[in-house]
Motif scaffolding. Structure first.
Motif, PDB file in Angstrom:
ATOM      1  N   GLU A  34      10.187   1.883   0.174  1.00  0.00           N
ATOM      2  CA  GLU A  34      11.342   2.448   0.886  1.00  0.00           C
ATOM      3  C   GLU A  34      10.904   2.989   2.248  1.00  0.00           C
ATOM      4  O   GLU A  34      11.630   2.874   3.231  1.00  0.00           O
ATOM      5  N   ASP A  35       9.705   3.579   2.326  1.00  0.00           N
ATOM      6  CA  ASP A  35       9.192   4.050   3.620  1.00  0.00           C
ATOM      7  C   ASP A  35       8.950   2.867   4.545  1.00  0.00           C
ATOM      8  O   ASP A  35       9.191   2.942   5.750  1.00  0.00           O
ATOM      9  N   ILE A  36       8.486   1.750   3.993  1.00  0.00           N
ATOM     10  CA  ILE A  36       8.207   0.563   4.817  1.00  0.00           C
ATOM     11  C   ILE A  36       9.496   0.010   5.423  1.00  0.00           C
ATOM     12  O   ILE A  36       9.559  -0.287   6.612  1.00  0.00           O
ATOM     13  N   THR A  37      10.566  -0.096   4.611  1.00  0.00           N
ATOM     14  CA  THR A  37      11.818  -0.635   5.159  1.00  0.00           C
ATOM     15  C   THR A  37      12.447   0.355   6.141  1.00  0.00           C
ATOM     16  O   THR A  37      12.979  -0.052   7.170  1.00  0.00           O
ATOM     17  N   THR A  38      12.366   1.650   5.846  1.00  0.00           N
ATOM     18  CA  THR A  38      12.916   2.655   6.772  1.00  0.00           C
ATOM     19  C   THR A  38      12.186   2.580   8.107  1.00  0.00           C
ATOM     20  O   THR A  38      12.800   2.579   9.179  1.00  0.00           O
ATOM     21  N   GLU A  39      10.855   2.472   8.043  1.00  0.00           N
ATOM     22  CA  GLU A  39      10.057   2.388   9.273  1.00  0.00           C
ATOM     23  C   GLU A  39      10.445   1.148  10.090  1.00  0.00           C
ATOM     24  O   GLU A  39      10.595   1.210  11.310  1.00  0.00           O
ATOM     25  N   ALA A  40      10.648   0.016   9.400  1.00  0.00           N
ATOM     26  CA  ALA A  40      11.007  -1.225  10.099  1.00  0.00           C
ATOM     27  C   ALA A  40      12.373  -1.084  10.769  1.00  0.00           C
ATOM     28  O   ALA A  40      12.576  -1.564  11.889  1.00  0.00           O
TER      29      ALA A  40
ATOM     30  N   PRO B 129       8.683  -5.436   8.879  1.00  0.00           N
ATOM     31  CA  PRO B 129       8.101  -4.503   7.917  1.00  0.00           C
ATOM     32  C   PRO B 129       6.624  -4.819   7.658  1.00  0.00           C
ATOM     33  O   PRO B 129       6.201  -5.969   7.801  1.00  0.00           O
ATOM     34  N   ASN B 130       5.844  -3.802   7.330  1.00  0.00           N
ATOM     35  CA  ASN B 130       4.436  -4.036   6.969  1.00  0.00           C
ATOM     36  C   ASN B 130       4.362  -5.023   5.813  1.00  0.00           C
ATOM     37  O   ASN B 130       5.195  -4.988   4.912  1.00  0.00           O
ATOM     38  N   THR B 131       3.364  -5.872   5.875  1.00  0.00           N
ATOM     39  CA  THR B 131       3.260  -6.891   4.827  1.00  0.00           C
ATOM     40  C   THR B 131       2.511  -6.345   3.618  1.00  0.00           C
ATOM     41  O   THR B 131       1.814  -5.332   3.697  1.00  0.00           O
TER      42      THR B 131
ATOM     43  N   LYS C  24       0.837  -1.208   0.000  1.00  0.00           N
ATOM     44  CA  LYS C  24       0.000   0.000   0.000  1.00  0.00           C
ATOM     45  C   LYS C  24       0.870   1.255   0.000  1.00  0.00           C
ATOM     46  O   LYS C  24       0.494   2.274  -0.549  1.00  0.00           O
ATOM     47  N   SER C  25       2.039   1.178   0.690  1.00  0.00           N
ATOM     48  CA  SER C  25       2.879   2.372   0.809  1.00  0.00           C
ATOM     49  C   SER C  25       4.138   2.212  -0.020  1.00  0.00           C
ATOM     50  O   SER C  25       4.445   1.126  -0.519  1.00  0.00           O
ATOM     51  N   ASN C  26       4.875   3.291  -0.094  1.00  0.00           N
ATOM     52  CA  ASN C  26       6.180   3.291  -0.723  1.00  0.00           C
ATOM     53  C   ASN C  26       7.065   2.258  -0.012  1.00  0.00           C
ATOM     54  O   ASN C  26       7.230   2.303   1.203  1.00  0.00           O
TER      55      ASN C  26
HETATM   56  C1  LIG Z   1       2.375   0.183   8.483  1.00  0.00           C
HETATM   57  O1  LIG Z   1       1.158  -0.263   9.065  1.00  0.00           O
HETATM   58  C2  LIG Z   1       0.763   0.516  10.193  1.00  0.00           C
HETATM   59  C3  LIG Z   1      -0.471  -0.170  10.785  1.00  0.00           C
HETATM   60  O2  LIG Z   1      -1.471  -0.332   9.806  1.00  0.00           O
HETATM   61  C4  LIG Z   1       0.471   1.943   9.756  1.00  0.00           C
HETATM   62  O3  LIG Z   1       0.116   2.729  10.864  1.00  0.00           O
HETATM   63  C5  LIG Z   1       1.759   2.510   9.121  1.00  0.00           C
HETATM   64  O4  LIG Z   1       1.503   3.816   8.614  1.00  0.00           O
HETATM   65  C6  LIG Z   1       2.232   1.624   7.994  1.00  0.00           C
HETATM   66  N1  LIG Z   1       3.514   2.118   7.515  1.00  0.00           N
HETATM   67  C7  LIG Z   1       3.727   2.494   6.270  1.00  0.00           C
HETATM   68  C8  LIG Z   1       5.124   2.966   5.938  1.00  0.00           C
HETATM   69  O5  LIG Z   1       2.875   2.468   5.427  1.00  0.00           O
END
Ligand SMILES: *[C@@H]1O[C@H](CO)[C@@H](O)[C@H](O)[C@H]1NC(C)=O
Ligand SMILES: *[C@@H]1O[C@H](CO)[C@@H](O)[C@H](O)[C@H]1NC(C)=O
Ligand SMILES: *[C@@H]1O[C@H](CO)[C@@H](O)[C@H](O)[C@H]1NC(C)=O
Length: 193
Positions: A170-176, A183-185, A166-168
């Protein structure tokens, strides 16, 4: 059906010349931001040439492959030819910071290698951060003789399995990395021809 024609082309090149001269197969890969629409939603992803999955590389055993990469996207990137043995060309293998520095945005790099003594359907993908999620494609090495080690296929259809986030990515790996959590699935698995 393009691929069947291609394997015939490999065989023809063998018959038409006693030297069976190998070809140079050249591609231009423009890494770029691309707006795609899947499941009724638009999102910006990084692709090669605006294609998701990316372009197919089709060659015959023994050919020389040259891929000119122009990084017009926002991230550092490298490309890896997954399953291709880099014989005498380890620097062309692609893992970022292992065999090369990354290709910076607004710069370019040419990968050059031979596909000698190897055949099969493999794939290529980005080998920097998690860009491989959207930067990937099929890499098909047809037998030069046109002879398969099994009955001639009626048809060849490469299937590329992937998943969509759903998201970028690179943002997902940075967040993790920041949270230390997983990381978000992805929200969908994809099967594309
Ligand atoms: C990952 O999932 C969480 C929970 O749904 C959400 O709050 C967060 O924004 C997501 N992160 C990204 C980078 O999309
Ligand atoms: C590409 O997309 C990313 C993520 O949406 C954005 O941060 C960046 O500014 C875009 N870059 C260009 C060159 O369009
Ligand atoms: C690739 O093949 C070409 C043509 O046979 C040859 O000139 C070149 O040296 C080979 N390169 C490598 C890295 O083996």
């Amino acid at each position: 059906m393009k691929l069947i024609e291609f394997s015939l082309a490999c065989a023809f090149s063998l018959l038409s010349s006693s030297f069976a001269s190998a070809a140079i197969v050249e591609h231009t890969f423009r890494v770029q931001n691309t707006t795609i629409k899947r499941f009724c939603e638009e999102q910006v992803i990084v692709t090669v040439n605006g294609l998701f999955p990316g372009p197919t590389i089709s060659v015959c055993e023994g050919d020389t492959v040259i891929v000119h990469v122009f990084n017009e996207g926002p991230y550092d990137i490298t490309l890896h030819w997954h399953g291709v043995f880099q014989l005498f060309s380890p620097w062309a293998d692609g893992p970022e910071y292992v065999t090369q520095c990354s290709i910076r945005p607004r710069s370019s790099y040419a990968y050059k290698f031979n596909v000698t003594q190897q055949e099969g359907t493999v794939w290529w993908h980005a080998h920097a951060s998690y860009l491989r999620a959207t930067v990937h494609g099929a890499f098909i090495i047809q037998p030069r003789s046109g002879q398969f080690p099994f009955p001639k296929p009626y048809k060849q259809i490469p299937l590329i399995l992937g998943d969509l986030y759903k998201s970028n990515v690179e943002d997902i790996t940075t967040e993790a990395q920041i949270t230390g959590g997983g990381p978000n699935t992805s929200f969908a698995f994809t099967t594309m021809v």
